[in-house]
Structure formats: structure tokens, C-alpha cells
Write an enzyme that holds these catalytic residues in place. Structure first.
Site, mmCIF file in Angstrom:
data_model
loop_
_atom_site.group_PDB
_atom_site.id
_atom_site.type_symbol
_atom_site.label_atom_id
_atom_site.label_comp_id
_atom_site.label_asym_id
_atom_site.label_seq_id
_atom_site.Cartn_x
_atom_site.Cartn_y
_atom_site.Cartn_z
ATOM 1 N N GLY A 9 -9.977 11.752 13.811
ATOM 2 C CA GLY A 9 -9.273 11.832 15.099
ATOM 3 C C GLY A 9 -7.866 11.237 15.002
ATOM 4 O O GLY A 9 -6.886 11.817 15.473
ATOM 5 N N CYS B 27 -14.021 -0.066 17.104
ATOM 6 C CA CYS B 27 -14.690 0.364 18.342
ATOM 7 C C CYS B 27 -15.860 -0.580 18.619
ATOM 8 O O CYS B 27 -16.995 -0.155 18.778
ATOM 9 C CB CYS B 27 -15.158 1.812 18.237
ATOM 10 S SG CYS B 27 -16.282 2.120 16.864
ATOM 11 N N ASP C 228 -10.960 7.691 2.726
ATOM 12 C CA ASP C 228 -12.289 7.312 3.222
ATOM 13 C C ASP C 228 -13.247 7.325 2.037
ATOM 14 O O ASP C 228 -13.089 8.115 1.107
ATOM 15 C CB ASP C 228 -12.770 8.274 4.314
ATOM 16 C CG ASP C 228 -13.843 7.650 5.193
ATOM 17 O OD1 ASP C 228 -13.520 7.211 6.309
ATOM 18 O OD2 ASP C 228 -15.006 7.571 4.741
ATOM 19 N N ALA D 72 -12.056 9.039 8.211
ATOM 20 C CA ALA D 72 -12.922 10.147 8.627
ATOM 21 C C ALA D 72 -13.748 9.789 9.865
ATOM 22 O O ALA D 72 -14.101 8.624 10.031
ATOM 23 C CB ALA D 72 -13.861 10.498 7.471
ATOM 24 N N ASP E 249 -8.646 1.638 10.847
ATOM 25 C CA ASP E 249 -9.649 1.765 11.912
ATOM 26 C C ASP E 249 -10.986 1.455 11.234
ATOM 27 O O ASP E 249 -11.682 2.348 10.776
ATOM 28 C CB ASP E 249 -9.599 3.191 12.470
ATOM 29 C CG ASP E 249 -10.570 3.390 13.611
ATOM 30 O OD1 ASP E 249 -10.704 2.479 14.444
ATOM 31 O OD2 ASP E 249 -11.200 4.458 13.667
#
Ligand SMILES: C[S@@+](CC[C@H](N)C(=O)[O-])C[C@H]1O[C@@H](n2cnc3c(N)ncnc32)[C@H](O)[C@@H]1O
Length: 412
Positions: free
Chosen positions: A235, A346, A251, A232, A293
Site C-alpha cells: 500500500g 499498526c 520485504d 509488502a 512500516d
């Protein structure tokens, strides 16, 4: 005393700054607790807090140069001065407006001091701060990891408003869209008003930094069942679904999964959604590929979330790295020989990227890195085969979020 127009927004900005710096909240979370402001004032409060965090070390140096009194870091006088000067440097607020909205915040307190320092600095002139310093600890860390040129690039980037990257479900729609395309299904635009761009209501695209769109591009086209772990707001789930994979998105956050559901509805894309802690969840099916991710310090998103630089203390980075390793171990259990595991964060911190993957490979000799050859031309994989996106990548085109990603394949 009648209230001065605009003080409410500044008071809210002070509240947000305090929540970020003292309680480690994100700007968004802190702004979510602000009540009673009109939408424009709410947006102004968020903008002022953001501009302050983009330039704080330089604002502090200005303040310290204008008074002999040492103002404690979390004192109200320093906080209010930071907010006022950030409006001058980042938002172009006229002097009279920033003074008249600052002073009521220190009524009954250090009003004379704030008035005096502000007056001195406004007379001297506040510099533009086109490349403000990052927090000293971050500059030290990044200089050691990536070198001074990258720190300089990050300093230039943090002062600017990043462009808006759109990812399209369909390449034909991307090609028909007015903007700069730097990768398949990608268009970069200057406009920040998302809902007014054509194709939003029809769900033809979603907002996603170009760097954030790279990990899903590493999933092999032939993988049928794909697990998007830590999915979540989605993307990457949307990219995977649009590429034709059968996607399961997991998630642990119900509210973030709700946003993922809304995103899928708007874009008319499909995925199976599961609310679960990945460390405990037991899948009922086999997957051909997993995309993890992982949750991280998010320091790579410093252009939109400058507060990440203040929240990412070494202890937070170490805790993140520990969780990332455990999530990877979990994902590895679910894959058979020939399957792919893509890991991304990220973050601009090596302990959350390069070091997590190196330690994973030591623990799991049945996996090896599969260096990508199929990414856009601006991406150069490292000799090890992983991809590191730094703040100097595509700087002239508006830059990218900082990212790390690696494609791993199970061979035994
Ligand atoms: C970096 S974000 C994911 C962004 C998403 N992949 C995207 O592209 O939109 C990390 C996510 O991990 C989730 N998360 C954190 N710990 C988790 C856990 N133990 N199990 C599952 N999800 C977790 C968070 O709720 C958050 O949504």
C-alpha cells in the site's frame, strides 16, 4: 445420518477458531487451510469465526450464566456454543438454523449439554452486544495506556463493520469518485465489494485504511530515492511511487512480495523489488528517505482482525519491539545528514511505538523528531512530535485503524 445443510461451514469455523486460539494463527492463515467448501460456505465460516472473536468475552459470560458446569476454555462444548451464539448476535442467524448446525458438531460428545445451554440462552434472548468487551488483558493494557474512554471507543468499533478506504494514485480521480474524502487522494465508501467499484480493473486506486496511508505522507516530496523497508503487500509502496519517488521496496516474504508485484501491475506503478531480510541486506545505492512500516502485533487492525487481540501476548509484543529496534538501527546506518526516516506500526501498544522511538533516539543522538505539520486536520501530533491514532479518532465517520508513526531526521 444425512448431513444437515450448513454444518460444513460451522465445522470449518470451529477449525479456524481452534487454530487462532490454540496455535496463534491469523484467521486468514487458518481459513487458507480449509478445504472442500463452496466459496459462500468458506466466506460464512470466516464470518462466523470473526464474529465469535469480536464478542468472545461476552459470549463466554452468557455461557457461564446458563450452566453450573464449568466448561474449560478450549473445550469443544464451549467452542461450539460460542460459534452458535456469535451467529445470533453478529449475523442474525435464525434460532432453528444455529441449533441444527451446532448439534452435529458435538455428536458423540456433550450434545445434551450444548442443546440445554443453547435452549436456555435462546429462550432468555441473546443481547445485541453493540459494544462487546475486549479480552480482559487488552482492556487492562489499553486502559492504562490510553484511558477508559478509548477502551469504550474500541469496544464500539469492534462490533461494527469498518468502512472501506481507497487510496488513489491521482488526486483528480479521487475528487471525481463518489464517497467521503478525508484526505488528499482518499475516498471512504460503505460498499465492501471491491471488484465492483469503478476504477478497480484500471488500477486507479487500492484498498488501504486511512490511518495506514498516513506514514507515506510523511516522506518529504523532494526525496528522490526512497527505501520502503518491510514493504509488502505494498500500500505504501504504491503511494510513494504515485507521488513520483524512485522506490526500492524490500520485504523478506516472497509470497507477500508477489502480491506487491501484482498490485504494482494492476496500478501501473513502478518500484524495484528486493526479497531480503532487512537485518542482513546491504543496499547498493544511497537513499534520501526510508519508510520502515515494521512488522508488529497488529493490534491496531482489531476491527478487521479481531484475532490480533488474542495473539498479542506480552511476550509477542516484547519480541516485536526488539525486532523493531534492530530494524530501525539498520535503517539509520543507510542515511546521511538531512535524510528522513519514517517509522510506523499498526499497533496500539506503546512498547512497539512510543517506546521504540524513545529508545532509538537515546541510541542515536544524531537523529531528532521532525513533527509533521502537513497531515490532514484530524491528526494531532503529540507534544513529542509523533502521531498516535487511537480508536476514538473520527469515530463518527467510521473510525481508523490504530497506528503509531514518527518522522525522524538525521542532523549529525
Ligand atoms: C506491517 S507489514 C508491511 C505492510 C506494508 N508496508 C504495506 O503498507 O502494505 C510488515 C512486513 O514486514 C516484513 N518483514 C518482517 N520481517 C522482516 C525482515 N527481517 N526484513 C524484511 N521484511 C520483513 C513482513 O514480511 C511484512 O510484509
Amino acid at each position: 445420518m444425512p448431513s444437515v445443510e450448513g454444518v460444513g461451514a460451522r465445522r470449518a469455523a470451529l477449525q479456524i477458531l481452534d487454530a487462532v486460539l490454540r496455535r496463534g494463527q491469523t484467521i486468514d492463515a487458518a481459513a487458507g487451510t480449509v478445504r472442500g467448501l463452496s466459496p459462500p460456505d468458506h466466506a460464512l465460516a470466516v464470518a462466523i469465526a470473526g464474529e465469535t472473536l469480536r464478542r468472545m468475552p461476552d459470549l463466554d459470560a452468557l455461557i457461564d450464566g446458563a450452566t453450573r458446569q464449568r466448561l474449560p476454555d478450549d473445550s469443544k462444548a464451549r467452542m461450539v456454543l460460542r460459534l452458535a451464539l456469535a451467529q445470533k448476535a453478529g449475523l442474525g442467524t435464525p434460532d432453528h438454523a444455529l441449533v441444527s448446525t451446532a448439534l452435529p458438531l458435538v455428536d458423540g460428545g456433550p450434545r445434551r449439554l450444548v442443546h440445554g445451554v443453547l435452549g436456555t440462552l435462546l429462550r432468555r434472548g441473546v443481547p445485541a452486544m453493540d459494544a462487546p468487551h475486549l479480552p480482559a488483558e487488552v482492556e487492562r493494557r489499553w486502559s492504562e495506556a490510553w484511558g477508559d474512554d478509548v477502551v469504550e471507543a474500541a469496544r464500539r468499533q469492534i462490533a461494527k463493520r469498518p468502512p472501506l478506504d481507497l487510496t488513489f494514485a491521482d488526486e483528480a480521480d479521487a475528487r471525481a469518485f463518489d464517497g467521503l474524502s478525508l484526505a488528499p487522494k482518499h475516498v471512504r465508501v460503505e460498499s465492501q465489494s471491491v471488484a465492483e467499484l469503478p476504477g478497480f480493473a484500471e488500477g486507479r486506486w487500492w484498498v488501504q485504511d486511512l490511518a495506514a496511508s498516513l506514514p507515506a505522507r510523511l516522506i518529504p516530496a523532494e526525496a528522490n530515492q526512497v527505501l520502503d523497508l518491510a514493504a509488502a503487500p505494498g500500500g505504501k509502496t504504491m503511494q510513494l511511487a504515485a507521488a513520483g519517488h524512485d522506490v526500492t521496496a524490500v520485504d523478506s516474504s516472497g509470497s507477500r512480495l508477489q502480491r506487491l508485484k501484482e498490485n504494482l501491475e494492476r496500478t501501473h506503478l513502478k518500484a524495484k523489488l528486493v526479497e531480503a531480510d532487512a537485518l542482513k541486506w546491504e543496499p547498493r545505492r544511497q537513499f534520501d528517505a526510508v519508510l520502515l512500516d515494521a512488522p508488529c502485533s497488529a493490534t491496531g487492525t482489531f476491527r478487521r482482525h479481531p484475532e490480533a487481540l488474542y495473539r498479542a501476548r506480552p511476550r509477542i509484543i516484547a519480541e516485536s519491539a526488539e525486532l523493531q529496534g534492530r530494524l530501525l538501527d539498520r535503517a539509520a546506518e543507510w542515511l546521511k545528514p538531512g535524510d528522513t526516516l519514517v517509522y510506523s506500526v499498526c499497533s496500539l501498544e506503546p512498547p512497539e511505538g512510543e517506546q521504540v522511538v524513545t529508545a532509538f533516539l537515546d541510541r542515536h543522538p544524531g537523529f531528532r523528531i521532525d513533527g509533521p505539520t502537513d497531515l490532514p486536520g484530524f491528526v494531532t501530533p503529540s507534544p513529542e512530535g509523533w502521531v498516535r491514532i487511537l480508536p476514538d479518532v473520527l469515530e463518527a465517520e467510521g473510525g481508523l485503524d490504530g497506528f503509531f508513526m514518527a518522522r525522524l531526521v538525521r542532523h549529525g
